[in-house]
Scaffold this motif. Structure first.
Motif, PDB file in Angstrom:
ATOM      1  N   ARG A 169     -21.554  35.485  68.478  1.00  0.00           N
ATOM      2  CA  ARG A 169     -22.660  35.208  67.560  1.00  0.00           C
ATOM      3  C   ARG A 169     -24.019  35.497  68.201  1.00  0.00           C
ATOM      4  O   ARG A 169     -25.063  35.233  67.613  1.00  0.00           O
ATOM      5  CB  ARG A 169     -22.627  33.740  67.118  1.00  0.00           C
ATOM      6  N   LEU A 199     -26.629  28.949  62.839  1.00  0.00           N
ATOM      7  CA  LEU A 199     -25.359  29.660  63.003  1.00  0.00           C
ATOM      8  C   LEU A 199     -24.183  28.692  63.086  1.00  0.00           C
ATOM      9  O   LEU A 199     -23.076  29.008  62.641  1.00  0.00           O
ATOM     10  CB  LEU A 199     -25.425  30.557  64.236  1.00  0.00           C
ATOM     11  N   SER A 204     -22.454  32.584  60.325  1.00  0.00           N
ATOM     12  CA  SER A 204     -22.860  33.947  60.677  1.00  0.00           C
ATOM     13  C   SER A 204     -24.202  34.247  60.049  1.00  0.00           C
ATOM     14  O   SER A 204     -24.673  33.540  59.143  1.00  0.00           O
ATOM     15  CB  SER A 204     -21.822  34.951  60.180  1.00  0.00           C
TER      16      SER A 204
END
Length: 920
Positions: A169, A199, A204
């Protein structure tokens, strides 16, 4: 298993150049960057690897420049003194036998990314030697980052600990935060914590963008304003891993070094330790060239990792204590010990709500014990009873003659003395040292002061991270669920490393008597004082806050209706897109501030710039201000009331602000607003119980008084000694009128000058503050310095000394190191010079109020008619019984005014009321 080291040459070249002082060799050639890179290369050679490559950016544009023409547009041209070091650097790299890779059209990052993925696919363990955060996206079970300038290693858990998101991420994380250096646009005001929180919640970047309307407040507005360019930002920060290369990982073996060529180069650039290596002597750290020794010494200390003792990084031997015989043996050991390191493992970071899970102890480096008392996972072995353990430890822990050391000991003090323990609580006495504070006083800005960072910097030791034993994210378990063997290593290591850190840091402080005094006379005695304040807490009128929330909601609704009228239709006041359409498309207001993509902005600056052109922008600003008060204070404070005490308990932080000021969190008392009527109402909810009152004691203009003392300016000294209105006195001097003839505008201008100059305000800043032209502001400043020449001399003297030593000091010896004083970037250098002037005043003010807290607490500790509740900026807040108000007022005033001897009197203003607002 085969291994490979990929060196990010471009990153290290720039970092070495900016981190190290402007070194030169005997011929006057610049060598600072070269010096740093050579040390890094020598460390890499000592590490050993089957394959290695030195990757450098090629000249010319890359595919990212075609993707976004403003990519890296803000970067200044390479300084000549850095450019001249590139060729000799590459010559040394080549002579050492490193393969050098430079691939046109892509960046070094992409070459490294491609090789890392190829090598990992072939079963080769990869180490990327870099200081660039972007590489965190490449970390996986076979790819690790190593920063040889700070001696730190980052694996998957390390990425999570550092950024709050896993490696997969990181690209999303970087897209949200942006990159000012590379001119990658992110979400305005979105820092690392916000990006990580988003996040974690949404999973995402794509999901976050789809649900952007769910994010409230100003930051939500900023997110929605960034939606158009976030995909581009993500592409810009994504490292390519499919670059076509002429070589593969196994083609990159280290060649035999050209010793004679290296001897020639090392001799030319005066790298003496490297020369010794060639002759077979093992020298692990290159000393600086002789030409750079004097003022650069401290800069070098700040730029590189501290050199640990030979045995500082060795693994420890840890004992799991589960029997009464073992417990008795350890009690005997701590009774005989010269110094006891201790730590607690608990169920919560909130010390007043935490339950003890176990206690760890150490009395000699490398050996420690963990005593579990509440691990409750299925099949957990039998453990000693918590009451038995605390009763056994209590005599020693409560003995003030038994010196103890902890890391962030205030937390452990409050945990062990918690009301949750009832008759088994332990009142820790004799806390002689705290490694967090030792590091903070030694160099407040040199590193973070958590144990992991300190162990890496001062011991060269990589600690076990909490996420490694308890997991992370939704799957994280409580420490009580960690198996005993794993818990033992983690917990006992904490006590062991605390003791090792003390042995590394305490001699440093002893070598600097001024710093040692700040630590022993101010910071350490303050720990139990703050612990008592946190435990006491402050009473909150929850019903008052609920009424305030309702009133704010009603006012927000009224503003919403007014906004609809001025807009001509209903719309979502929290939607930047809808607001943008109304303001600029429908109402035709001028666009004065734009987003990074060139779209009209609706942030606070943009709305403020057009607030005179139409009523709607001001209404939106008022609406947002009320929404922030409601979400941050009136709605949140009631949720923070401890159900057992009925009070709010803030946490005070000693090791955060570089100047020595305290900060607080949960709630942050420093930021409770006082300039608006709605903000002041928040303080009305901070109340006293029946029969008691709130008392607030505030230093009057303390930093200006410190300026008068430090500068010795006769005009300022005279004004304060005569107890004159300092702003009126300054206005009389600057404008050449009698004090009684000073009008309100002149006094306002003088006040702006008095406070502005302490913070390095320029003529431009003063002009903007007062709404006058720059020439007039410059004239005001010139007249000020003409009337107060001692202030100008003090500022010039302070700047000069800071450049010579690399630091400034408070009146009591606290130091603030200013690395950017030697920065090539003019803005960074100017900022450091402003800090150099302000830090002695702000830091001295912080020292004074801390000294006052110590004397006031010592006076109050045996009294039952008053308690010190809060410290906010230059103010102390107390809860006082009604029949003791005058006694406490006099005693507090006397002790606060006597906390320092200045050339001018310290004045304390005291107020009393039913709540904090009335008392202020």
């Amino acid at each position: 298993m085969a291994s490979m080291i990929l060196i990010d040459g471009s990153s290290y070249l720039y970092r070495a150049f900016h981190a190290l002082p402007p070194l030169t060799n005997a011929e006057g050639e610049p060598t600072g960057a070269l010096f740093g890179v050579v040390n890094m290369l020598r460390a890499t050679l000592k590490a050993g690897a089957d394959y290695v490559a030195f990757v450098q950016d090629a000249s010319g544009p890359t595919f990212r420049d075609k993707m976004y023409d403003q990519y890296k547009a803000n970067r200044p041209p390479m300084p000549d003194e850095l450019r001249s070091q590139i060729e000799p650097m590459l010559a040394i790299v080549e002579a050492q036998g490193f393969p050098i890779l430079r691939v046109p059209g892509v960046e070094a990052d992409d070459v490294i990314g491609t090789l890392a993925r190829q090598a990992a696919a072939q079963g080769i363990e990869v180490i990327i030697s870099t200081g660039d955060k972007d590489f965190a996206q490449l970390v996986d079970p076979h790819v690790t980052l190593v920063n040889t300038m700070t001696n730190t290693r980052t694996d998957e858990a390390g990425v999570m600990d550092k950024f709050g998101v896993p490696p997969e991420r990181i690209v999303d994380f970087l897209a949200l935060t942006g990159d000012k250096v590379d001119n990658v646009p992110g979400v305005d005001k979105c820092g690392p914590k916000t990006a990580a929180k988003w996040l974690e919640k949404y999973g995402s970047l794509e999901q976050l963008m789809q649900q952007a309307d769910d994010v409230g407040g100003k930051i939500g507005e900023n997110l929605r304003a960034a939606l158009d360019y976030l995909p581009l930002s993500r592409d810009l920060v994504t490292i390519k891993t499919d670059v076509e290369l002429e070589v593969g990982p196994t083609d990159l073996a280290l060649r035999e070094a050209d010793v004679e060529r290296l001897r020639e180069l090392y001799t030319r650039y005066d790298f003496r330790a490297a020369l010794k290596d060639l002759d077979g002597d093992d020298a692990t750290a290159e000393p600086p060239p002789a030409a750079a020794q004097a003022p650069a010494t401290q800069t070098l200390r700040n730029a590189a990792a501290e050199t640990p003792a030979d045995d500082a990084a060795k693994p420890g031997e840890y004992e799991l204590v589960t029997t009464e015989a073992q417990l008795k043996a350890w009690v005997e050991r701590i009774e005989r010990a010269d110094l006891i390191a201790f730590d607690t493992e608990t169920t919560s970071l909130d010390a007043l709500r935490a339950e003890i899970v176990g206690v760890s102890l150490a009395v000699e480096p490398g050996k420690a014990a963990y005593i579990p008392v509440a691990h409750d996972y299925p099949g957990a072995p039998k453990q000693l009873d918590r009451a038995t353990v605390l009763a056994a430890l209590k005599p020693t822990l409560e003995d003030p003659k038994r010196p103890k050391v902890a890391q962030h000991g205030k937390y452990d003090i409050n945990v062990l003395s918690s009301h949750l323990l009832g008759e088994h609580k332990v009142e820790v006495r004799g806390l002689a040292h705290d490694t967090m504070l030792e590091s903070y006083v030694w160099n407040a800005t040199g590193t973070r002061h958590d144990m992991d960072s300190l162990a890496s910097r001062y011991l060269g030791y990589t600690t076990t991270k909490y996420s490694e034993v308890a997991g992370k994210g939704a799957k994280q378990i409580g420490f009580s669920e960690v198996d005993l063997d794993t818990a033992c290593h983690y917990a006992a290591e904490d006590a062991d490393i605390t003791l090792r850190l003390h042995r590394a840091l305490w001699p440093k402080l002893q070598s600097e008597p001024g710093l040692q005094a700040v630590y022993t006379d101010i910071e350490m005695p303050l720990v139990p004082v703050l612990a008592r304040m946190e435990k006491r807490g402050v009473l909150i009128d929850v019903d008052n806050l609920k009424h305030q929330s309702q009133a704010l909601g009603k006012r927000m609704h009224e503003i919403q209706q007014q906004a609809y009228e001025h807009a001509g239709r209903e719309f979502n006041l929290d939607s930047p897109k809808q607001l943008q359409a109304i303001l600029f498309d429908e109402l035709g207001l001028p666009v004065k501030v734009k987003t990074p993509k060139g779209a009209p902005s609706t942030n606070e600056e943009a709305l403020d710039a057009i607030a005179e052109d139409h009523p709607l922008p001001r209404l939106i600003l008022d609406y947002r201000g009320l929404a922030k008060l409601r979400s941050t204070y009136t709605d949140k404070l009631p949720e923070m009331v401890n159900p057992d005490t009925g009070r709010v308990h803030t946490s005070y932080h000693q090791a955060v602000a570089a100047t020595g000021r305290l900060s607080s969190s949960d709630p942050n008392l420093q930021n409770i607003p006082v300039r608006t009527e709605e903000g002041r109402r928040i303080r009305q909810a901070f109340v006293a119980p029946k029969g008691w009152v709130v008392m607030a004691a505030d230093y009057s203009q303390i930093e200006l008084r410190i300026m008068a003392h430090l500068s010795g300016d006769e005009g300022l000294l005279k004004a304060f000694r005569e107890n004159a209105d300092i702003h009126r006195a300054t206005a009389a001097e600057v404008f050449g009128v009698k004090p009684e003839d000073v009008d309100s505008n002149q006094r306002r201008a003088a006040k702006a000058i008095n406070f502005g100059l302490m913070y390095g305000m320029s003529a431009f800043g003063l002009a903007r503050n007062l709404g006058i032209d720059r020439g007039e502001a410059a004239d005001y400043i010139a007249r000020y310095f003409a009337r107060y020449p001692g202030v100008r001399e003090f500022m010039d003297r302070t700047r000069e000394k800071a450049h010579e030593t690399g630091f400034v000091e408070t009146l009591f010896g606290r130091r603030l190191y200013l690395e950017n004083l030697k920065a090539r970037n003019q803005a960074l250098r100017a900022g450091a010079e402003r800090a150099a002037i302000n830090a002695p005043m702000q830091g001295t003010a912080a020292d004074i109020i801390k000294r006052a807290m110590l004397t006031v607490d010592a006076w109050l500790i045996d009294r039952d008619d008053a308690s010190m509740l809060m410290q906010v900026h230059d103010e102390l807040v107390f809860e006082v019984r009604e029949d003791a108000v005058e006694t406490i007022r006099e005693g507090v005033t006397e002790r606060m005014q006597g906390a320092a001897e200045l050339a001018v009197p310290l004045i304390v203003e005291v107020g009393v009321g039913a709540n904090w607002d009335e008392a202020h």
